[in-house]
Every structure is written in structure tokens, then in C-alpha cells.
Design a protein around this motif. Structure first.
Motif, PDB file in Angstrom:
ATOM      1  N   VAL A  75      15.261  -9.128  28.149  1.00 41.73           N
ATOM      2  CA  VAL A  75      15.482  -8.404  29.407  1.00 41.73           C
ATOM      3  C   VAL A  75      14.125  -8.104  30.016  1.00 41.73           C
ATOM      4  O   VAL A  75      13.085  -8.206  29.347  1.00 41.73           O
ATOM      5  CB  VAL A  75      16.248  -7.086  29.171  1.00 41.73           C
ATOM      6  CG1 VAL A  75      17.678  -7.356  28.723  1.00 41.73           C
ATOM      7  CG2 VAL A  75      15.518  -6.191  28.179  1.00 41.73           C
TER       8      VAL A  75
ATOM      9  N   THR B 264      21.489  -3.693  37.518  1.00 42.02           N
ATOM     10  CA  THR B 264      20.753  -2.828  36.596  1.00 42.02           C
ATOM     11  C   THR B 264      21.670  -2.082  35.657  1.00 42.02           C
ATOM     12  O   THR B 264      21.210  -1.372  34.789  1.00 42.02           O
ATOM     13  CB  THR B 264      19.910  -1.823  37.376  1.00 42.02           C
ATOM     14  OG1 THR B 264      20.755  -1.061  38.237  1.00 42.02           O
ATOM     15  CG2 THR B 264      18.852  -2.533  38.200  1.00 42.02           C
TER      16      THR B 264
ATOM     17  N   GLN C 292      11.828   4.337  21.954  1.00 42.96           N
ATOM     18  CA  GLN C 292      11.134   4.724  23.180  1.00 42.96           C
ATOM     19  C   GLN C 292       9.645   4.892  22.918  1.00 42.96           C
ATOM     20  O   GLN C 292       8.804   4.387  23.674  1.00 42.96           O
ATOM     21  CB  GLN C 292      11.722   6.026  23.725  1.00 42.96           C
ATOM     22  CG  GLN C 292      11.125   6.461  25.062  1.00 42.96           C
ATOM     23  CD  GLN C 292      11.590   5.597  26.222  1.00 42.96           C
ATOM     24  OE1 GLN C 292      12.789   5.435  26.452  1.00 42.96           O
ATOM     25  NE2 GLN C 292      10.644   5.026  26.956  1.00 42.96           N
TER      26      GLN C 292
ATOM     27  N   ALA D 264      10.952  -3.281  31.579  1.00 42.98           N
ATOM     28  CA  ALA D 264      11.327  -1.888  31.829  1.00 42.98           C
ATOM     29  C   ALA D 264      12.680  -1.528  31.231  1.00 42.98           C
ATOM     30  O   ALA D 264      12.994  -0.337  31.099  1.00 42.98           O
ATOM     31  CB  ALA D 264      11.336  -1.614  33.328  1.00 42.98           C
ATOM     32  N   ARG D 265      13.492  -2.545  30.851  1.00 39.48           N
ATOM     33  CA  ARG D 265      14.830  -2.267  30.320  1.00 39.48           C
ATOM     34  C   ARG D 265      14.933  -2.594  28.832  1.00 39.48           C
ATOM     35  O   ARG D 265      16.033  -2.587  28.275  1.00 39.48           O
ATOM     36  CB  ARG D 265      15.865  -3.073  31.126  1.00 39.48           C
ATOM     37  CG  ARG D 265      15.879  -2.679  32.595  1.00 39.48           C
ATOM     38  CD  ARG D 265      16.665  -3.644  33.440  1.00 39.48           C
ATOM     39  NE  ARG D 265      16.394  -3.382  34.863  1.00 39.48           N
ATOM     40  CZ  ARG D 265      16.649  -4.231  35.830  1.00 39.48           C
ATOM     41  NH1 ARG D 265      17.178  -5.413  35.566  1.00 39.48           N
ATOM     42  NH2 ARG D 265      16.378  -3.921  37.080  1.00 39.48           N
ATOM     43  N   TRP D 266      13.796  -2.844  28.207  1.00 34.55           N
ATOM     44  CA  TRP D 266      13.810  -3.258  26.800  1.00 34.55           C
ATOM     45  C   TRP D 266      14.417  -2.184  25.908  1.00 34.55           C
ATOM     46  O   TRP D 266      15.204  -2.485  25.001  1.00 34.55           O
ATOM     47  CB  TRP D 266      12.382  -3.582  26.341  1.00 34.55           C
ATOM     48  CG  TRP D 266      12.315  -4.078  24.928  1.00 34.55           C
ATOM     49  CD1 TRP D 266      12.414  -5.375  24.515  1.00 34.55           C
ATOM     50  CD2 TRP D 266      12.137  -3.293  23.749  1.00 34.55           C
ATOM     51  NE1 TRP D 266      12.312  -5.453  23.147  1.00 34.55           N
ATOM     52  CE2 TRP D 266      12.139  -4.182  22.653  1.00 34.55           C
ATOM     53  CE3 TRP D 266      11.977  -1.935  23.501  1.00 34.55           C
ATOM     54  CZ2 TRP D 266      11.986  -3.752  21.335  1.00 34.55           C
ATOM     55  CZ3 TRP D 266      11.836  -1.495  22.188  1.00 34.55           C
ATOM     56  CH2 TRP D 266      11.836  -2.397  21.119  1.00 34.55           C
TER      57      TRP D 266
ATOM     58  N   HIS E 107       8.093   1.437  22.257  1.00 32.04           N
ATOM     59  CA  HIS E 107       7.894   0.655  23.475  1.00 32.04           C
ATOM     60  C   HIS E 107       6.669   1.141  24.240  1.00 32.04           C
ATOM     61  O   HIS E 107       5.850   0.339  24.728  1.00 32.04           O
ATOM     62  CB  HIS E 107       9.149   0.759  24.339  1.00 32.04           C
ATOM     63  CG  HIS E 107       9.157  -0.150  25.522  1.00 32.04           C
ATOM     64  ND1 HIS E 107       9.046   0.306  26.814  1.00 32.04           N
ATOM     65  CD2 HIS E 107       9.254  -1.500  25.610  1.00 32.04           C
ATOM     66  CE1 HIS E 107       9.090  -0.720  27.644  1.00 32.04           C
ATOM     67  NE2 HIS E 107       9.223  -1.824  26.946  1.00 32.04           N
TER      68      HIS E 107
ATOM     69  N   ARG F 228      16.653   0.015  26.562  1.00 32.65           N
ATOM     70  CA  ARG F 228      18.107   0.064  26.745  1.00 32.65           C
ATOM     71  C   ARG F 228      18.789  -1.061  25.979  1.00 32.65           C
ATOM     72  O   ARG F 228      19.887  -0.875  25.424  1.00 32.65           O
ATOM     73  CB  ARG F 228      18.449   0.006  28.225  1.00 32.65           C
ATOM     74  CG  ARG F 228      18.001   1.245  28.988  1.00 32.65           C
ATOM     75  CD  ARG F 228      18.055   1.052  30.487  1.00 32.65           C
ATOM     76  NE  ARG F 228      19.423   0.855  30.970  1.00 32.65           N
ATOM     77  CZ  ARG F 228      19.707   0.573  32.240  1.00 32.65           C
ATOM     78  NH1 ARG F 228      18.729   0.436  33.131  1.00 32.65           N
ATOM     79  NH2 ARG F 228      20.963   0.413  32.605  1.00 32.65           N
ATOM     80  N   LEU F 229      18.159  -2.219  25.913  1.00 38.14           N
ATOM     81  CA  LEU F 229      18.718  -3.314  25.132  1.00 38.14           C
ATOM     82  C   LEU F 229      18.587  -3.044  23.633  1.00 38.14           C
ATOM     83  O   LEU F 229      19.566  -3.137  22.884  1.00 38.14           O
ATOM     84  CB  LEU F 229      18.013  -4.621  25.485  1.00 38.14           C
ATOM     85  CG  LEU F 229      18.328  -5.817  24.581  1.00 38.14           C
ATOM     86  CD1 LEU F 229      19.807  -6.176  24.659  1.00 38.14           C
ATOM     87  CD2 LEU F 229      17.451  -7.017  24.946  1.00 38.14           C
TER      88      LEU F 229
ATOM     89  N   SER G  75      24.097  -7.238  32.261  1.00 37.96           N
ATOM     90  CA  SER G  75      24.073  -6.028  33.080  1.00 37.96           C
ATOM     91  C   SER G  75      22.666  -5.487  33.261  1.00 37.96           C
ATOM     92  O   SER G  75      22.391  -4.754  34.206  1.00 37.96           O
ATOM     93  CB  SER G  75      24.959  -4.953  32.451  1.00 37.96           C
ATOM     94  OG  SER G  75      24.349  -4.356  31.322  1.00 37.96           O
ATOM     95  N   LEU G  76      21.748  -5.893  32.360  1.00 38.50           N
ATOM     96  CA  LEU G  76      20.356  -5.459  32.449  1.00 38.50           C
ATOM     97  C   LEU G  76      19.464  -6.504  33.112  1.00 38.50           C
ATOM     98  O   LEU G  76      18.240  -6.344  33.156  1.00 38.50           O
ATOM     99  CB  LEU G  76      19.821  -5.140  31.044  1.00 38.50           C
ATOM    100  CG  LEU G  76      20.526  -3.990  30.310  1.00 38.50           C
ATOM    101  CD1 LEU G  76      20.021  -3.889  28.872  1.00 38.50           C
ATOM    102  CD2 LEU G  76      20.305  -2.671  31.041  1.00 38.50           C
TER     103      LEU G  76
END
Length: 468
Positions: A336, A467, A230, A339-341, A233, A343-344, A396-397
Motif C-alpha cells: 500500500v 482511502t 505505529q 502513509a497507509r502501511w 513505522h 493500517r495494512l 480499499s487502501l
């Protein structure tokens, strides 16, 4: 194993010369990929020396109903250049002519067999925008066919962005050539862009006109140790906003670094180990101060000389080797939305260990463009469960199951996770129009007569665009 009539072998030899038609044991190195995971067999490897010979070989094979797999430097990671079903291999390494640099246009024309390193070294003041770890053996034709990305895509874009023209041969031997290098040219369909990323299924690239970029100056590289993904990023996107000369933003984690320290002889880069590492590179006046302002008081190593920068880059560039020290890897390459990096990047290992608790998972890649390389050393059978877990998470992302490497043989059954029925039907229509005989790489990006098979699904699965 597929065999070819002796008369066909003789006809191929008449086109390219007898020494350039390989059979038997001489074909072994052309029938396995870089990872060792994808292996096949071929009755012959044909090595043409120019475009006319490529055209004659393709026309002959099409007339004979013999499928062909085009192959460049064979550095791909998804089995796209491996003759897995006994196809003839069309090796393009002899198409190695590099033209003079056009300094006014900052362009050069390169044969399909020229390596990316040769293009990068063509002029002391200019460089190729593409930089990948395999640049010493990866070729122009292969890089176009896979739309290679790499370590500078943040600044210069993928291989498609370097194209200013192309020459290619269709399956029936027709040569199409548009190599003028015009930046503005609205006279028809942009087929060079269509062939970029087509994985040898539409035509065989024989030459490419490539843009060159000014060689970087006053370059500074910084390797920053961080507490987690986090924070990594967030720091990356601060650098994108605040460092005008930013060229690269790469990441790896302690997991992969520990393997390289143990097996590759690398010393730890920082005195105190970190959970995540961000490599930032910037160029131009003020690059050092700009990076220093962004990094602040975080633990970091900074290099300005070529030797120091090369040492810092080695920690990132050697990561593709890391999984290989532990076993035969499954190499996945996904992306992805930005904004979803996190999470991946943070979730990939969890979904893999859910289906294979003993698997080793190494992640690294390109932060600012949403791209994560997920390298897996399975403990359980490599039967698709690992791919299914990661690709379902990616879908899913709202992401892509292939950011850089292509679909190849590895990912074909999961393509419905990333592309709609209508899109895949369009792909099939384009392919049939350019190669109605199904000569070119017929087992990569399979032809579709309908909506295609249902994708495998597992934990984290979902329809593209959700999402999660």
C-alpha cells in the motif's frame, strides 16, 4: 491427465536428448510448488541445454498445440510455475552458464538457470542488488519473470532495476536478444522491462545481462524491539531520512517470532520481548553512529561481524518458514502507499479472523516500500475467503494485491481489484501479439476477451484508489 503422442515425446528427446525428457514418476517434483499448496500434473518435463534447444522445443509445442509452463528454481509462492492443467514443463535449470564479469561496466551475463547466489558470488568486489531468502535455489530466469524484490529493494530496487539486457524466446521459437548492456539506449521499446514480471506468459527468458553493485562494506545490522507498528513505522521513516547508508528496513512481530522460538530453535533476540521488531541494516563509514542516533535508548541488538549480522538476520529470513510449522499456509504478498502501511500491517489479521476466527496470521516484510507479507494458516476451508478479506482491505487502501510474488494461479480472480478494465484489456492485447497461439503459461494472468469477472468482495472491500 493429458498425454502426449509418443512421436512428440520422441521429437522432444531428439532436440534435448533422451535423458532430459522426464515422464511418469520422474515429473513429480516439478508439479508442486514450494508451499505444497499448488499441485498439478504434467505429461513431460523437458530440460533444454541452450537457447537453440529452447527455441526448437517451443516451436514444436506451438505447432502441436501443446501448452507449456516455463519453470526455474520452482521457488514461487503463487503457483505460477506449476502445471496445474497438465501443461508440459519447460525446466530451465540446465541454462546455467555464467559469463565473465565485465568490471568496467559492473555487469555480468547469466543464463536463466543460474542461481541468484551464483551471480552474487561471481566477483569478490561486486554483488547482485537482489537478496531474497531463496537465493540459493531461485534462478535468474524466474527472478526476472516475477520481478523479484527482496531484502535490498529499498537500496537497489527490484529485479527489473538490475536488468541491462535480455535474451528470450517467443512461443513460435523466435529468439530476441539484446545483451549489449548499454545504460543509455533509446532505439525502441524496452522489452526487457516488459518481460520482467510477465510470469512466463510473453516469452521464455534464456539469458539476462545484469548490473552488479559494489559489495557492501562496514555493514552494521540492528534489531530493535518496539511497542507497536505505529512506532516501528515512524522509526523506519526517520532512518530513511537520516541514515545515508541504509540498505534494509525489515519488520516482524512477536507472533511470528514466538513460533520460530518454539519450532526452529531460535533463542529470543532481546532480553525483554517486544510487540514488534525492526531490523535495520546500513553500510559505509559512520553507519554504526548513524543507526545509534536513530535508535536512541530503545532496546536493540547490534551486529558488526558477519556472524553477528547473520544471527540477527536469521530472525527475519526464517519468517517465511514460520507458518509452515503450523500447517499448509496461504502466503499473500501485498503493498500500500507508505502513509497507509500501518493500517495494512495492523488490520490484516483482523479481517482474516473475521472470516476464519481460528486462523493463525503471521505478518512480516519490508517497511519502507509499503510491502507486507501476510502468511495465514487457515482453520476453515481455504476456499478464497482469506485472500478475499486481505485483498479487499488492500484495495480499499489503494494498494496492490501483489507486491513481489506475481499473480500466478493464486490471485487471478482478484486482479480486477488492482487493475482497471482498460489495463487488463491492454495486457491481453500485448499477450496475444507475442503469443497468439496461447502456448505460454495459459492459465496464469488469464487472457481477457472482455472486462473480466467481477472480483469477490467482503469486509474492507472498495474500489482501487479509495482511502477506505
Amino acid at each position: 491427465m493429458m498425454t502426449l503422442p509418443s512421436t512428440l515425446i520422441q521429437s522432444l528427446a531428439a532436440i534435448v536428448g533422451e535423458p532430459h525428457v522426464l515422464t511418469g514418476d520422474a515429473t513429480a517434483g516439478f508439479a508442486v510448488d514450494w508451499t505444497g499448496r499448488f499441485q498439478g500434473h504434467t505429461p513431460a518435463v523437458v530440460r533444454p541445454g541452450d537457447t537453440a534447444e529452447v527455441a526448437a522445443v517451443l516451436a514444436l509445442c506451438t505447432d502441436a498445440g501443446v501448452p507449456v509452463v516455463p519453470q526455474g528454481g520452482n521457488t514461487g509462492l503463487v503457483g505460477g510455475g506449476v502445471p496445474r492443467h497438465g501443461e508440459v514443463v519447460l525446466s530451465l535449470t540446465r541454462l546455467n552458464q555464467l559469463g565473465p564479469v565485465d568490471h568496467e561496466a559492473a555487469q555480468v551475463t547469466a543464463g536463466a538457470g543460474v542461481t541468484l547466489q551464483q551471480v552474487a558470488d561471481a566477483d569478490p568486489g561486486l554483488d547482485l542488488g537482489i537478496l531474497i531468502a531463496s537465493r540459493g535455489s531461485a534462478t535468474v530466469g524466474g527472478a526476472v519473470a516475477t520481478n523479484a524484490g527482496g531484502l535490498r529493494a529499498l537500496r537497489f530496487g527490484p529485479m527489473r532495476a538490475q536488468l541491462r539486457g535480455i535474451e528470450a524466446v517467443l512461443a513460435d521459437g523466435t529468439v530476441v536478444s539484446h545483451l549489449a548492456g548499454l545504460v543509455k539506449d533509446n532505439t525502441g521499446y524496452d522489452y526487457p522491462s516488459l518481460l520482467a514480471g510477465s510470469e512466463g506468459t510473453l516469452a521464455v527468458v534464456t539469458q539476462a545481462r545484469l548490473r552488479l553493485v559494489p559489495r557492501l562494506r562496514d555493514t552494521v545490522t540492528a534489531l530493535v524491539g518496539l511497542g507497536g507498528l505505529q512506532e516501528l513505522h515512524a522509526l523506519t521513516h526517520q532512518a530513511v531520512r537520516e541514515v545515508p547508508g541504509l540498505v534494509s528496513a525489515e519488520f516482524f512481530t512477536r507472533t511470528g517470532l514466538d513460533i520460530l522460538v518454539a519450532h526452529a530453535g531460535l533463542a529470543p533476540p532481546l532480553p525483554v520481548p517486544a510487540q514488534a521488531y525492526l531490523l535495520l541494516e546500513a553500510s559505509g563509514p559512520g553507519a554504526l553512529d548513524d543507526l545509534a542516533d536513530v535508535i536512541g535508548d530503545r532496546e536493540a541488538a547490534v551486529g558488526e561481524s558477519a556472524a553477528d549480522r547473520g544471527r540477527l538476520w536469521s530472525y527475519r529470513e526464517r519468517h517465511p518458514e514460520a507458518a509452515g510449522f503450523l500447517g499448509v499456509p496461504v502466503k499473500l504478498d501485498v503493498s500500500v502507499p507508505a502513509a497507509r502501511w500501518v493500517r495494512l500491517a495492523s488490520g490484516a489479521a483482523a479481517v482474516v479472523t473475521d472470516v476464519d476466527p481460528g486462523a493463525e496470521v503471521i505478518t512480516f516484510g519490508h517497511v519502507a516500500d509499503g510491502n507486507v507479507h501476510v502468511n495465514i494458516v487457515p482453520a476453515a476451508a481455504a476456499d478464497g475467503r482469506h485472500e478475499n478479506a486481505v485483498f479487499s482491505l488492500v484495495a480499499s487502501l489503494g494498494g496492490s494485491i501483489s507486491a513481489e510474488h506475481g499473480i500466478g494461479a493464486l490471485k487471478a480472480q482478484w486482479l480486477p481489484l488492482a487493475r482497471t478494465d482498460a489495463e487488463r484489456a491492454l495486457f491481453a492485447r500485448i499477450r496475444s501479439a507475442l503469443d497468439p497461439s496461447a502456448t505460454l503459461n495459459p492459465n496464469v494472468l488469464p487472457r481477457l476477451s472482455g472486462p473480466g469477472p467481477e472480483p469477490r468482495v467482503g469486509r474492507g472491500s472498495g474500489r482501487l484508489g479509495t482511502t477506505g
